[in-house]
Design a protein around this motif. Structure first.
Motif, PDB file in Angstrom:
ATOM      1  N   LEU A   1      -6.239   3.460  -9.092  1.00 58.50           N
ATOM      2  CA  LEU A   1      -7.376   2.543  -8.963  1.00 58.50           C
ATOM      3  C   LEU A   1      -7.138   1.578  -7.803  1.00 58.50           C
ATOM      4  O   LEU A   1      -8.045   1.253  -7.050  1.00 58.50           O
TER       5      LEU A   1
ATOM      6  N   LEU B   1      -7.953   3.065  -4.550  1.00 53.93           N
ATOM      7  CA  LEU B   1      -9.388   3.176  -4.277  1.00 53.93           C
ATOM      8  C   LEU B   1      -9.839   2.037  -3.389  1.00 53.93           C
ATOM      9  O   LEU B   1     -10.653   2.200  -2.498  1.00 53.93           O
TER      10      LEU B   1
ATOM     11  N   VAL C   1      -2.382   5.655 -13.250  1.00 48.66           N
ATOM     12  CA  VAL C   1      -3.821   5.432 -13.087  1.00 48.66           C
ATOM     13  C   VAL C   1      -4.082   4.081 -12.425  1.00 48.66           C
ATOM     14  O   VAL C   1      -4.963   3.952 -11.573  1.00 48.66           O
ATOM     15  N   THR C   2      -3.286   3.084 -12.796  1.00 52.36           N
ATOM     16  CA  THR C   2      -3.462   1.771 -12.174  1.00 52.36           C
ATOM     17  C   THR C   2      -3.231   1.869 -10.665  1.00 52.36           C
ATOM     18  O   THR C   2      -3.997   1.328  -9.871  1.00 52.36           O
TER      19      THR C   2
ATOM     20  N   SER D   1      -9.130   2.967   0.030  1.00 58.72           N
ATOM     21  CA  SER D   1      -9.890   4.116   0.531  1.00 58.72           C
ATOM     22  C   SER D   1     -11.303   3.741   0.916  1.00 58.72           C
ATOM     23  O   SER D   1     -11.896   4.366   1.770  1.00 58.72           O
ATOM     24  N   PHE D   2     -11.857   2.758   0.233  1.00 57.99           N
ATOM     25  CA  PHE D   2     -13.238   2.410   0.513  1.00 57.99           C
ATOM     26  C   PHE D   2     -13.356   1.172   1.381  1.00 57.99           C
ATOM     27  O   PHE D   2     -14.422   0.685   1.642  1.00 57.99           O
TER      28      PHE D   2
ATOM     29  N   ARG E   1       0.993   3.942  -2.955  1.00 58.61           N
ATOM     30  CA  ARG E   1       0.700   5.341  -2.647  1.00 58.61           C
ATOM     31  C   ARG E   1       1.837   6.240  -3.102  1.00 58.61           C
ATOM     32  O   ARG E   1       1.643   7.298  -3.693  1.00 58.61           O
TER      33      ARG E   1
ATOM     34  N   HIS F   1       1.822   6.577  -6.877  1.00 59.40           N
ATOM     35  CA  HIS F   1       0.751   7.458  -7.335  1.00 59.40           C
ATOM     36  C   HIS F   1       1.114   8.919  -7.073  1.00 59.40           C
ATOM     37  O   HIS F   1       0.893   9.787  -7.905  1.00 59.40           O
TER      38      HIS F   1
ATOM     39  N   LYS G   1       0.834  -1.193   0.000  1.00 59.40           N
ATOM     40  CA  LYS G   1       0.000   0.000   0.000  1.00 59.40           C
ATOM     41  C   LYS G   1       0.875   1.251   0.000  1.00 59.40           C
ATOM     42  O   LYS G   1       0.637   2.220  -0.725  1.00 59.40           O
TER      43      LYS G   1
END
Ligand code: FES
Lengths: 235, 626
Positions: free
Chosen positions: A219, A222, A215-216, A225-226, A9, A12, A5
């Protein structure tokens, strides 16, 4: 688990920093290109609907075999018109040859007045011709072909320009700032800053590949995050 | 207050605004990302494919040779043609398939006419195939069809159209119009390109219209992803990210919160977590200055392991076993030794620094003062019942004898040698005090402060409480918060509040909230313990509430009563136990809020567990008395 992670991060975040401007440019240019109707980009709105030109109203002479011989080999002959006369256009090895329909003599190019008159008639907006220039060669916005062309500029409809053939007076193309902005943004979109046409350039490749990783990673994030942490209340 | 405190407060204020903006940006970024992220991915992927597929190969024309032009030699006389087609808009003499033709345009329709008969002629299959052989030598024709149906591949041509499939690697198809004019060649590369084109322009049926509403809408949405992302860059990048040398000595701490906030800070190793975080602008509350005794600096380490035998838990023993199991730890007892992830309470991220002026400061008892302050012009604090603020107490000292006091206080102080005490703050410190007021948005805040006096014969008293005691109307104070977990749960179950001494402060707030804000009809019972009658705080107000609300009752107990009294005698926990708990038939379903000195707290908690009240029903606040 946490390590990955962390890495994602970081990827990104750093790629975001590097790519931020280009990503924004891609989206903004893409948005313009999709949101502005293509027909306006092409400038179809700049022209009045053609009144039909009937070839029948002009007079002409047939071109005899002997006449053809002069320009041989001729691969096609077309009957057309300019202003108020019939015109033959011969496709030969030396290029196109324009003959007066009646005299079968080579015709002279149209004058500035002729061109301005044609342009005024074609242009859909009620605006005077601002300037008419005979260019030795197609300008960049027309593709730069080595051929003379009349450029007629108007001070209306986003600096519209109409382009006409110097001999036949036929409309070659039309441009306005809507098109010019599109072309500029297209350049930014494909990142070919000199030719504006080479989609296979290396800079674009590098950027798009990086963007794909970026972008990968986004995604992927995400998912975290959720991902609900279970809410335990501590007494 | 001096200038540096002012400057700091501005920074902290802007920091707070920043954190709120970042919350929103992050929320926009991630929800739009969820909604549109896939298309963003497809755009980049298809864009990459356009780049990767050679456009020459996609166009396929490189496979073909240009046939030699054949020339015309017969006389050109358009007269007859125009007689037959008077409306023709274009007339052309061409040479095709070894003979000459008229190619005319009539009513927007193309016609190929035989020069002699002037009849329109369609081209037959063998002619088309021989054209293919001329343009694409050495390739086998698989099939030749005249298509009159629209397909994705022939979408740009006028129908009918000839399609000739040939056997090459690209499985190419050549297209001719019905007069044998070559139109285009479609290859597998083109077909692949076309699929990505469809994905790129989001026109899934026609694959041509890139002015469709869907793509415009999605592009506009991604614009917001991109803009919020760019703005977020300013918050996710710290100076340390760019200092390569410093980075080696620093370790990253990932900071998260339940509300989704996430960031990363780089801190030096070998300091306590509370210090490290404070240097990065994340101030944990603290009352004991990192002594491991107040428990306010609680954080959660999601990756922490719980091993109850480990002696390292001694340092955190103030936390309950359940809290430890859940990963909660004291920030002041953790040393930063490497990368770690810390979950902070939301309040820590959202805390605000407030400036105010003392408007009233009065003695309620010789050792308790009520301090009222008003926040600076235009400022308000919104807080919940049971929350507290941290007072910023600057470096300095207080001689208690200088404090103005009424006679009854002076007598007590002289008898108890309080006059000679001194409070010293060698450093700026912070102290937590609960709001007494009805919660909501307030300009005015009320606090109860109990002077901490030495139990031995030293002559120093509490550093924080003496500072607050020394405040007089007009003094400036700064404080941060709100913090706390001492919340009331929304429910109709009976609420039983047990308070000792100044522990009444957050309970007052709870009572007012239930009765005056929620208009709750639930039963509320307050047990309030003090030493003697003179120490009962807010008696008038509480009595008035008892008269006014039939669902509110109160029991006051005196632990040190010398003579008979109208109040109960004994420790408040014992009084509650014998006068109420024993007769109560559904005690475990009540909700308990306990706030008072440590002794009172521990005995109360013990009694509650004897009555089988589950932990989850008990909230307590263990600093109110400090
Ligand atoms: S600061 Fe008081 S326990 Fe950590």
């Amino acid at each position: 688990m946490m390590r990955i992670k962390f890495l994602v991060r970081k990827t990104h975040k750093w790629l975001g920093l590097i790519l931020s401007v280009q990503l924004l440019l891609w989206i903004v240019s893409g948005l313009y290109m999709t949101a502005v109707p293509l027909t306006n980009v092409h400038g179809n709105h700049l022209l009045k609907a053609d009144d039909e030109v009937l070839l029948n109203q002009y007079s002409w002479q047939p071109i005899s075999q002997a006449e053809l011989e002069q320009y041989a080999p001729v691969s096609s002959v077309r009957l057309t018109s300019r202003l108020n006369q019939a015109l033959y256009v011969l496709t030969t090895e030396q290029g196109l040859i324009y003959l007066d329909g009646e005299t079968l003599e080579k015709v002279r190019p149209l004058t500035r007045n002729d061109i301005a008159m044609i342009a005024k008639k074609k242009f859909a907006y009620d605006a005077p011709v601002q300037s008419a220039v005979l260019l030795k060669q197609y300008p960049q916005e027309l593709g730069g072909r080595n051929q003379p062309v009349w450029q007629v500029n108007f001070n209306a409809a986003f600096n519209a320009s109409l382009y006409f053939h110097p001999v036949t007076g036929a409309l070659i193309s039309k441009r306005s700032d809507i098109w010019r902005a599109f072309d500029f943004l297209w350049m930014l979109h494909i990142m070919d800053y000199d030719e504006r046409s080479d989609v296979n350039n290396n800079l674009l490749f590098l950027s798009a590949l990086t963007a794909l990783i970026f972008v990968t990673a986004g995604l992927w994030l995400l998912f975290y995050s959720f991902h609900r942490r279970n809410k335990k209340q501590v007494a | 207050m001096n200038n540096s405190a002012q400057v700091k407060s501005y920074q902290e204020k802007s920091n707070e605004a920043n954190i709120n903006t970042v919350f929103w940006l992050r929320r926009i970024h991630k929800w739009l990302g969820l909604l549109l992220g896939l298309q963003l991915f497809l755009w980049v992927l298809s864009g990459l494919m356009f780049n990767w597929l050679d456009h020459k190969e996609v166009s396929g024309r490189y496979l073909l040779t240009t046939p030699e032009k054949s020339s015309i030699a017969l006389q050109v006389d358009p007269t007859d043609v125009l007689k037959k087609y008077p409306n023709a808009s274009s007339i052309q003499r061409v040479s095709r398939f070894n003979s000459e033709w008229w190619l005319i345009e009539d009513n927007n329709e193309q016609l190929l006419l035989d020069v002699v008969s002037l009849k329109s002629k369609r081209i037959a299959k063998p002619v088309i195939e021989s054209e293919v052989n001329k343009r694409y030598p050495d390739v086998k024709i698989i099939s030749t069809n005249l298509e009159s149906e629209r397909t994705l591949e022939n979408r740009r041509f006028n129908l009918p159209v000839w399609r000739v499939d040939v056997s090459d690697e690209q499985e190419s198809a050549l297209y001719f119009d019905q007069y044998g004019q070559f139109l285009d060649i479609k290859t597998n590369s083109w077909r692949l390109f076309d699929i990505f084109w469809m994905l790129h322009i989001m026109d899934y049926s026609g694959r041509t219209d890139f002015n469709n509403a869907l793509v415009i809408f999605v592009a506009a949405g991604t614009l917001f992803i991109s803009l919020s992302g760019i703005l977020l860059l300013f918050s996710v990048f710290k100076r340390q990210d760019f200092v390569l040398a410093g980075k080696n000595k620093r370790v990253p701490i990932q900071i998260t919160s339940r509300n989704g906030f996430e960031t990363e800070v780089f801190v030096r190793k070998n300091q306590t977590l509370i210090d490290a975080l404070s240097k990065e602008g994340f101030d944990l509350p603290s009352n004991c200055g990192g002594g491991g005794t107040c428990g306010l600096c609680k954080v959660r380490l999601p990756q922490a392991e719980f091993n109850h035998q480990s002696s390292s838990f001694n340092k955190h023993q103030i936390l309950s076993r359940n809290a430890l199991k859940d990963g909660c730890r004291l920030g002041c007892q953790i040393d930063v030794t490497g990368a770690m992830t810390v979950e902070l309470p939301e309040q820590v991220l959202k805390q605000q620094v407030k400036q105010g002026k003392v408007t009233a400061s009065r003695f309620l008892t010789p050792l308790v003062k009520e301090i009222v302050l008003e926040l600076d012009k235009g400022d308000e604090l919104s807080f919940q019942a049971g929350e507290y603020m941290q007072f910023h107490c600057p470096e300095g000292s207080v001689e208690l004898s200088y404090i103005q006091r009424p006679d009854f206080v002076d007598d007590y102080w002289r008898d108890n040698k309080i006059n000679s005490l001194k409070g010293v703050r060698t450093d700026a410190i912070k102290r937590a005090y609960s709001m007494v007021d009805k919660p909501g948005r307030c300009r005015e805040l009320t606090f109860l402060v109990r002077l901490e006096v030495p139990t031995d014969d030293s002559n120093t008293c509490g550093a924080g409480s003496s500072y607050l005691f020394s405040l007089v109307p007009g003094d400036n104070v700064s404080l941060s918060g709100p913090f706390g977990e001492f919340y009331a749960e929304q429910s109709d179950d009976e609420m039983i509040l047990l308070g000792g001494g100044v522990g009444i402060a957050p309970l007052m707030s709870h009572i007012e909230y239930q009765l005056h804000v929620l208009n709750s009809k639930r039963k509320i019972t307050l047990f309030y313990g003090v030493r003697d009658e003179s120490e009962v705080l807010y008696l008038d107000k509480l009595s008035q509430l008892v008269d006014e609300f039939s669902n509110f009752q109160m029991v006051i107990a005196l632990s040190n009563a010398k003579q008979h009294s109208r109040y109960a005698i004994g420790n408040i926990s014992d009084v509650a136990r014998y006068q109420y708990f024993k007769q109560h038939d559904s005690l475990p379903s009540c909700q308990f809020y306990v706030c008072g000195p440590p002794k009172m707290l521990s005995s109360t908690l013990k009694i509650l567990s004897q009555f089988n009240v589950p932990d989850s029903k008990v909230r307590f606040d263990d600093f109110g008395s400090i």
